[in-house]
Design a protein around this motif. Structure first.
Motif, PDB file in Angstrom:
ATOM      1  N   PRO A  45       1.464  40.064  -5.670  1.00  0.00           N
ATOM      2  CA  PRO A  45       2.223  40.189  -4.952  1.00  0.00           C
ATOM      3  C   PRO A  45       2.895  39.344  -4.459  1.00  0.00           C
ATOM      4  O   PRO A  45       4.898  39.784  -3.760  1.00  0.00           O
ATOM      5  N   ASP A  46       2.270  37.815  -4.251  1.00  0.00           N
ATOM      6  CA  ASP A  46       3.218  36.629  -3.169  1.00  0.00           C
ATOM      7  C   ASP A  46       4.043  36.638  -4.660  1.00  0.00           C
ATOM      8  O   ASP A  46       4.129  34.797  -4.889  1.00  0.00           O
ATOM      9  N   ALA A  47       4.889  37.182  -4.486  1.00  0.00           N
ATOM     10  CA  ALA A  47       6.189  36.749  -4.957  1.00  0.00           C
ATOM     11  C   ALA A  47       8.366  36.733  -4.880  1.00  0.00           C
ATOM     12  O   ALA A  47       7.688  37.805  -4.080  1.00  0.00           O
ATOM     13  N   ASP A  48       8.797  36.262  -5.988  1.00  0.00           N
ATOM     14  CA  ASP A  48       9.809  36.638  -5.198  1.00  0.00           C
ATOM     15  C   ASP A  48      10.922  38.457  -6.751  1.00  0.00           C
ATOM     16  O   ASP A  48      11.993  38.402  -6.201  1.00  0.00           O
ATOM     17  N   ARG A  49      10.409  37.599  -7.632  1.00  0.00           N
ATOM     18  CA  ARG A  49      10.954  38.715  -8.815  1.00  0.00           C
ATOM     19  C   ARG A  49       9.909  39.263  -9.389  1.00  0.00           C
ATOM     20  O   ARG A  49       7.870  39.011  -8.396  1.00  0.00           O
ATOM     21  N   ASP A  63      11.138  45.107  -2.017  1.00  0.00           N
ATOM     22  CA  ASP A  63      10.131  43.896  -2.018  1.00  0.00           C
ATOM     23  C   ASP A  63      10.531  42.406  -2.306  1.00  0.00           C
ATOM     24  O   ASP A  63       9.824  41.531  -1.762  1.00  0.00           O
ATOM     25  N   TYR A  64      11.577  42.579  -3.407  1.00  0.00           N
ATOM     26  CA  TYR A  64      11.814  41.411  -4.728  1.00  0.00           C
ATOM     27  C   TYR A  64      13.074  41.335  -4.634  1.00  0.00           C
ATOM     28  O   TYR A  64      13.919  42.228  -4.643  1.00  0.00           O
ATOM     29  N   ASP A  65      13.429  40.112  -5.104  1.00  0.00           N
ATOM     30  CA  ASP A  65      15.069  39.856  -4.632  1.00  0.00           C
ATOM     31  C   ASP A  65      15.384  40.422  -7.209  1.00  0.00           C
ATOM     32  O   ASP A  65      16.356  40.684  -6.422  1.00  0.00           O
ATOM     33  N   GLU A  66      14.267  40.745  -7.105  1.00  0.00           N
ATOM     34  CA  GLU A  66      14.985  40.789  -8.804  1.00  0.00           C
ATOM     35  C   GLU A  66      13.570  41.736  -9.218  1.00  0.00           C
ATOM     36  O   GLU A  66      12.375  41.487  -9.264  1.00  0.00           O
ATOM     37  N   VAL A  67      14.322  42.821  -9.730  1.00  0.00           N
ATOM     38  CA  VAL A  67      13.105  43.513 -10.859  1.00  0.00           C
ATOM     39  C   VAL A  67      12.821  44.004 -11.897  1.00  0.00           C
ATOM     40  O   VAL A  67      14.411  44.379 -12.286  1.00  0.00           O
ATOM     41  N   ALA A  68      12.285  43.658 -12.946  1.00  0.00           N
ATOM     42  CA  ALA A  68      13.100  43.841 -14.570  1.00  0.00           C
ATOM     43  C   ALA A  68      11.663  44.983 -14.476  1.00  0.00           C
ATOM     44  O   ALA A  68      10.912  45.684 -13.602  1.00  0.00           O
ATOM     45  N   LEU A  69      11.668  45.629 -15.832  1.00  0.00           N
ATOM     46  CA  LEU A  69      11.191  46.847 -16.382  1.00  0.00           C
ATOM     47  C   LEU A  69      10.267  46.848 -17.945  1.00  0.00           C
ATOM     48  O   LEU A  69      10.990  46.541 -18.521  1.00  0.00           O
ATOM     49  N   SER A  81      16.633  43.552 -14.036  1.00  0.00           N
ATOM     50  CA  SER A  81      17.621  42.745 -14.265  1.00  0.00           C
ATOM     51  C   SER A  81      17.199  42.755 -16.301  1.00  0.00           C
ATOM     52  O   SER A  81      17.926  41.831 -16.575  1.00  0.00           O
ATOM     53  N   ALA A  82      15.617  43.162 -16.985  1.00  0.00           N
ATOM     54  CA  ALA A  82      15.761  43.146 -17.428  1.00  0.00           C
ATOM     55  C   ALA A  82      14.921  44.420 -17.883  1.00  0.00           C
ATOM     56  O   ALA A  82      14.404  44.517 -17.110  1.00  0.00           O
ATOM     57  N   LEU A  83      14.660  44.478 -19.858  1.00  0.00           N
ATOM     58  CA  LEU A  83      14.034  45.653 -20.136  1.00  0.00           C
ATOM     59  C   LEU A  83      12.609  45.148 -21.631  1.00  0.00           C
ATOM     60  O   LEU A  83      13.766  44.226 -22.344  1.00  0.00           O
ATOM     61  N   SER A  84      11.829  44.845 -22.001  1.00  0.00           N
ATOM     62  CA  SER A  84      11.286  45.092 -22.443  1.00  0.00           C
ATOM     63  C   SER A  84      10.243  46.108 -22.920  1.00  0.00           C
ATOM     64  O   SER A  84       9.493  46.888 -21.765  1.00  0.00           O
ATOM     65  N   VAL A  85      10.541  46.523 -24.039  1.00  0.00           N
ATOM     66  CA  VAL A  85       9.262  47.682 -24.493  1.00  0.00           C
ATOM     67  C   VAL A  85       8.767  47.638 -25.687  1.00  0.00           C
ATOM     68  O   VAL A  85       9.233  46.929 -26.993  1.00  0.00           O
ATOM     69  N   LEU A  86       7.654  47.999 -25.991  1.00  0.00           N
ATOM     70  CA  LEU A  86       6.468  47.611 -26.917  1.00  0.00           C
ATOM     71  C   LEU A  86       5.891  49.338 -27.828  1.00  0.00           C
ATOM     72  O   LEU A  86       5.780  50.108 -26.830  1.00  0.00           O
ATOM     73  N   ALA A  87       6.588  49.519 -28.455  1.00  0.00           N
ATOM     74  CA  ALA A  87       6.419  50.951 -29.789  1.00  0.00           C
ATOM     75  C   ALA A  87       6.782  51.679 -29.132  1.00  0.00           C
ATOM     76  O   ALA A  87       6.194  52.781 -28.932  1.00  0.00           O
ATOM     77  N   PRO A  88       8.410  51.179 -28.540  1.00  0.00           N
ATOM     78  CA  PRO A  88       8.892  52.529 -28.298  1.00  0.00           C
ATOM     79  C   PRO A  88       9.100  54.032 -28.775  1.00  0.00           C
ATOM     80  O   PRO A  88       9.404  53.927 -30.302  1.00  0.00           O
ATOM     81  N   PRO A  89       9.093  54.767 -28.481  1.00  0.00           N
ATOM     82  CA  PRO A  89       9.736  56.395 -29.726  1.00  0.00           C
ATOM     83  C   PRO A  89      10.546  56.645 -29.442  1.00  0.00           C
ATOM     84  O   PRO A  89      11.411  56.017 -28.011  1.00  0.00           O
ATOM     85  N   ASP A 128      21.923  53.423 -25.242  1.00  0.00           N
ATOM     86  CA  ASP A 128      22.716  52.169 -25.681  1.00  0.00           C
ATOM     87  C   ASP A 128      23.797  52.299 -24.579  1.00  0.00           C
ATOM     88  O   ASP A 128      24.851  51.708 -24.142  1.00  0.00           O
ATOM     89  N   GLY A 129      23.147  52.938 -23.296  1.00  0.00           N
ATOM     90  CA  GLY A 129      24.555  52.787 -22.089  1.00  0.00           C
ATOM     91  C   GLY A 129      23.504  51.881 -21.285  1.00  0.00           C
ATOM     92  O   GLY A 129      24.095  51.466 -19.926  1.00  0.00           O
ATOM     93  N   LEU A 130      22.529  50.507 -21.801  1.00  0.00           N
ATOM     94  CA  LEU A 130      21.988  49.204 -21.241  1.00  0.00           C
ATOM     95  C   LEU A 130      23.037  48.235 -21.509  1.00  0.00           C
ATOM     96  O   LEU A 130      23.311  48.160 -22.387  1.00  0.00           O
ATOM     97  N   SER A 131      23.450  47.297 -20.037  1.00  0.00           N
ATOM     98  CA  SER A 131      23.724  46.425 -20.376  1.00  0.00           C
ATOM     99  C   SER A 131      23.184  45.120 -20.160  1.00  0.00           C
ATOM    100  O   SER A 131      22.944  43.485 -20.533  1.00  0.00           O
ATOM    101  N   CYS A 132      21.983  44.940 -19.797  1.00  0.00           N
ATOM    102  CA  CYS A 132      20.731  44.291 -19.497  1.00  0.00           C
ATOM    103  C   CYS A 132      20.025  43.780 -20.674  1.00  0.00           C
ATOM    104  O   CYS A 132      20.117  44.027 -21.401  1.00  0.00           O
TER     105      CYS A 132
END
Length: 194
Positions: A20-24, A86-92, A114-122, A135-139
């Motif tokens: 929990p004690d992080a910037d990102r 709580d964080y300066d940068e948040v990815a998904l 800030s970024a997106l990673s997906v595993l086994a996406p439907p 199609d709508g993402l630029s990250c």
């Protein structure tokens, strides 16, 4: 080190925060709750551990009551919004059903993660088209899939991600990635922290 949190709102959300004690931070969406998917999923835990080694927090959450994917998408947006406080940068990140949730939430989120990673996406979630969400993402986007995965229809997402020039990684095996969990955690964490 992990801590437990609750996020107040119209749905009761319980969150485990690794490092929990992080910037990102990275918000991690679990697989299908009606199939036993929780924040304790081994793939989510592996991502949290690998992120922790890089000094990045991971918020693994449980969805509120089942809502056909709609409420679960809103849950991801709620956790994203809370993490931004709580964080300066948040990815998904999301796995399986959670990958669909993550794609839809990322496309709707303002600002985008800030970024997106997906595993086994439907390719869809309920009535929502996850390929159109992509199609709508630029990250920066990473898509990982199992070459022998017959549980979800991942092919349309992978095809579109390749056309867009996103990072696409094939893995041997099926939907559950037996014996590959630690490696998946490393790959996802490396991508999301670049």
């Amino acid at each position: 080190m992990s801590e437990q949190r609750r996020i107040a709102g119209d749905r009761d959300l319980r969150v485990t925060v690794d490092t929990p004690d992080a910037d990102r931070a990275v918000v991690a969406c679990p697989p299908h709750p009606q199939m036993g998917g929780t924040r304790s999923d081994p793939r989510l835990r592996a991502v949290g551990e690998a992120l922790g080694e890089r000094g990045v927090a991971c918020l693994r959450f449980d969805y509120g009551p089942w809502d056909e994917g709609e409420g679960e998408r809103r849950d991801a947006l709620t956790v994203l919004a809370s993490a931004r406080d709580d964080y300066d940068e948040v990815a998904l990140f999301g796995y399986s059903f959670g990958a669909g949730v993550a794609l839809l939430a990322a496309a709707e989120s303002d600002p985008e993660p800030s970024a997106l990673s997906v595993l086994a996406p439907p390719s869809s979630l309920g009535g929502a088209d996850t390929v159109a969400a992509l199609d709508g993402l630029s990250c920066p986007v990473q898509v990982l899939y199992g070459e022998n995965d017959s549980t979800v229809d991942w092919e349309p997402v992978v095809l579109r991600a390749r056309e867009r020039g996103d990072a696409v990684e094939s893995l041997p095996g099926d939907h559950f990635f037996t014996g590959q969990v630690a490696g998946i955690g490393e790959s996802v964490a490396a991508f999301l922290t670049e």
